[in-house]
Design an enzyme around this catalytic site. Structure first.
Site, short mmCIF file in Angstrom:
data_model
loop_
_atom_site.label_atom_id
_atom_site.label_comp_id
_atom_site.label_asym_id
_atom_site.label_seq_id
_atom_site.Cartn_x
_atom_site.Cartn_y
_atom_site.Cartn_z
N LYS A 18 50.93 38.58 32.51
CA LYS A 18 51.19 37.30 33.18
C LYS A 18 50.43 36.15 32.49
O LYS A 18 51.00 35.09 32.26
CB LYS A 18 50.76 37.36 34.66
CG LYS A 18 51.50 38.38 35.49
CD LYS A 18 51.16 38.26 36.97
CE LYS A 18 49.71 38.55 37.31
NZ LYS A 18 49.26 39.94 37.06
N ARG A 90 50.00 37.08 46.05
CA ARG A 90 49.86 38.53 45.88
C ARG A 90 50.09 39.27 47.18
O ARG A 90 50.02 40.49 47.20
CB ARG A 90 48.45 38.84 45.38
CG ARG A 90 48.35 39.07 43.87
CD ARG A 90 46.88 39.18 43.56
NE ARG A 90 46.51 39.95 42.43
CZ ARG A 90 46.15 39.44 41.25
NH1 ARG A 90 46.23 38.17 41.04
NH2 ARG A 90 45.72 40.24 40.29
N ARG A 124 41.51 45.77 26.56
CA ARG A 124 41.46 44.30 26.60
C ARG A 124 40.01 43.81 26.48
O ARG A 124 39.10 44.39 27.04
CB ARG A 124 42.05 43.80 27.92
CG ARG A 124 41.88 42.30 28.11
CD ARG A 124 42.82 41.73 29.12
NE ARG A 124 42.43 42.02 30.49
CZ ARG A 124 43.10 41.55 31.55
NH1 ARG A 124 44.18 40.82 31.38
NH2 ARG A 124 42.69 41.85 32.76
N ARG A 157 36.03 42.83 30.82
CA ARG A 157 35.91 42.40 32.21
C ARG A 157 35.44 43.58 33.06
O ARG A 157 35.87 44.71 32.84
CB ARG A 157 37.29 41.94 32.73
CG ARG A 157 37.56 40.48 32.49
CD ARG A 157 38.99 40.10 32.77
NE ARG A 157 39.51 40.53 34.08
CZ ARG A 157 40.69 40.13 34.56
NH1 ARG A 157 41.46 39.31 33.85
NH2 ARG A 157 41.11 40.54 35.72
N ARG A 168 43.08 48.71 41.07
CA ARG A 168 43.84 47.45 41.04
C ARG A 168 45.33 47.75 41.08
O ARG A 168 46.10 47.04 41.72
CB ARG A 168 43.50 46.66 39.77
CG ARG A 168 42.14 46.01 39.84
CD ARG A 168 41.70 45.50 38.49
NE ARG A 168 42.45 44.36 38.01
CZ ARG A 168 42.50 43.98 36.73
NH1 ARG A 168 41.83 44.67 35.82
NH2 ARG A 168 43.19 42.95 36.38
P1 AMP Z 1 43.74 38.66 37.86
O1 AMP Z 1 43.02 38.00 36.76
O2 AMP Z 1 44.96 37.88 38.32
O3 AMP Z 1 44.06 40.11 37.59
O4 AMP Z 1 42.76 38.66 39.12
C1 AMP Z 1 41.50 39.31 39.08
C2 AMP Z 1 41.02 39.61 40.49
O5 AMP Z 1 40.89 38.39 41.23
C3 AMP Z 1 41.98 40.46 41.33
O6 AMP Z 1 41.80 41.85 41.08
C4 AMP Z 1 41.56 40.07 42.74
O7 AMP Z 1 40.35 40.67 43.13
C5 AMP Z 1 41.29 38.58 42.58
N1 AMP Z 1 42.52 37.77 42.81
C6 AMP Z 1 43.21 37.03 41.90
N2 AMP Z 1 44.26 36.43 42.46
C7 AMP Z 1 44.25 36.78 43.76
C8 AMP Z 1 45.10 36.52 44.87
N3 AMP Z 1 46.20 35.75 44.74
N4 AMP Z 1 44.79 37.08 46.06
C9 AMP Z 1 43.69 37.85 46.21
N5 AMP Z 1 42.87 38.17 45.21
C10 AMP Z 1 43.14 37.65 43.99
#
Ligand code: AMP
Length: 212
Positions: A18, A90, A124, A157, A168
């Site tokens: 994404k 989400r 990554r 990360r 996740r």
């Molecule tokens: P991402 O970089 O989008 O994979 O997000 C990393 C982490 O941030 C996720 O595993 C969640 O813990 C948190 N996170 C990101 N976006 C959201 C969202 N829309 N709702 C809830 N948690 C989020």
């Protein structure tokens, strides 16, 4: 409709690409990129109240509670037009909150298998300073451990550790996949195969967007 008046959502599991696709799309279509993951990571790095609350969820691969994320996104939205949402919504509650503030034109679901997600995320690396993403197997930096863009340090990360990746993905299946039906039912969904090179996936996305 001009490109810059679109409001789009990129939907997909962890490691679906994404972020990479959002970077290209926002540049090409002149959209504002709203990545809740990026905003949350900044809040954590700056040790804000929100960052302190969010960190433990993020470290476990769980979702940050809806009310915190919804409030955070509402602050980012100043007009009605020209947003690309990446990693948001989400959950169905988040989707309903988004619908109250923005008229969406389309949702692109990037579909990637669990095996591919594990392969991608475990290799990554991200830049500590500018956030650029690299992949040791598919897109390595020129010099090991150093960001090609700004010379910063490359790190893994915390939530890209193998045990957290599985959590996740499970969270994605449970909480986020219901959004596929949610948006399909509103005739907003386009599905794209997320396997292959970033350029291949991007060309599938732009083709899918032509249909809106
Ligand atoms: P991402 O970089 O989008 O994979 O997000 C990393 C982490 O941030 C996720 O595993 C969640 O813990 C948190 N996170 C990101 N976006 C959201 C969202 N829309 N709702 C809830 N948690 C989020």
């Amino acid at each position: 409709m001009t490109d810059s008046s679109w409001n789009l959502v990129l939907l997909g599991g962890p490691g679906a690409g994404k972020g990479t696709q959002a970077e290209k799309l926002t540049a090409d279509k002149n959209l504002e990129h709203i990545s809740t993951g990026d905003i949350l990571r900044e809040e954590v790095a700056e040790e804000t109240d929100l960052g302190e609350k969010a960190k433990s969820y993020m470290d476990r691969g769980e979702l940050v509670p809806d009310e915190l994320v919804i409030e955070m996104v509402n602050k980012e939205i100043r007009g009605e037009e020209g947003y690309l949402f990446d990693g948001f919504p989400r959950t169905v509650d988040q989707a309903e909150a988004l619908q109250r503030v923005v008229d969406l034109d389309g949702v692109v679901y990037i579909d990637v298998s669990r095996e591919e997600v594990v392969r991608r995320l475990s290799s990554r690396r991200v830049c500590e300073d500018c956030g650029a993403n690299f992949n040791l197997k598919f897109d390595p930096p020129e010099q090991e451990g150093t960001c090609d863009k700004c010379g910063g340090n490359l790190i893994q990360r915390d939530d890209d550790r193998p045990e957290v990746i599985q959590d996740r993905y499970d969270t994605f299946l449970e909480k986020t996949t219901p959004l596929i039906e949610y948006y399909r039912g509103r005739d907003l969904l386009r599905e794209v195969d997320g396997e292959g090179s970033p350029d291949q996936v991007y060309s599938r996305i732009t083709k899918a967007l032509d249909k809106f």
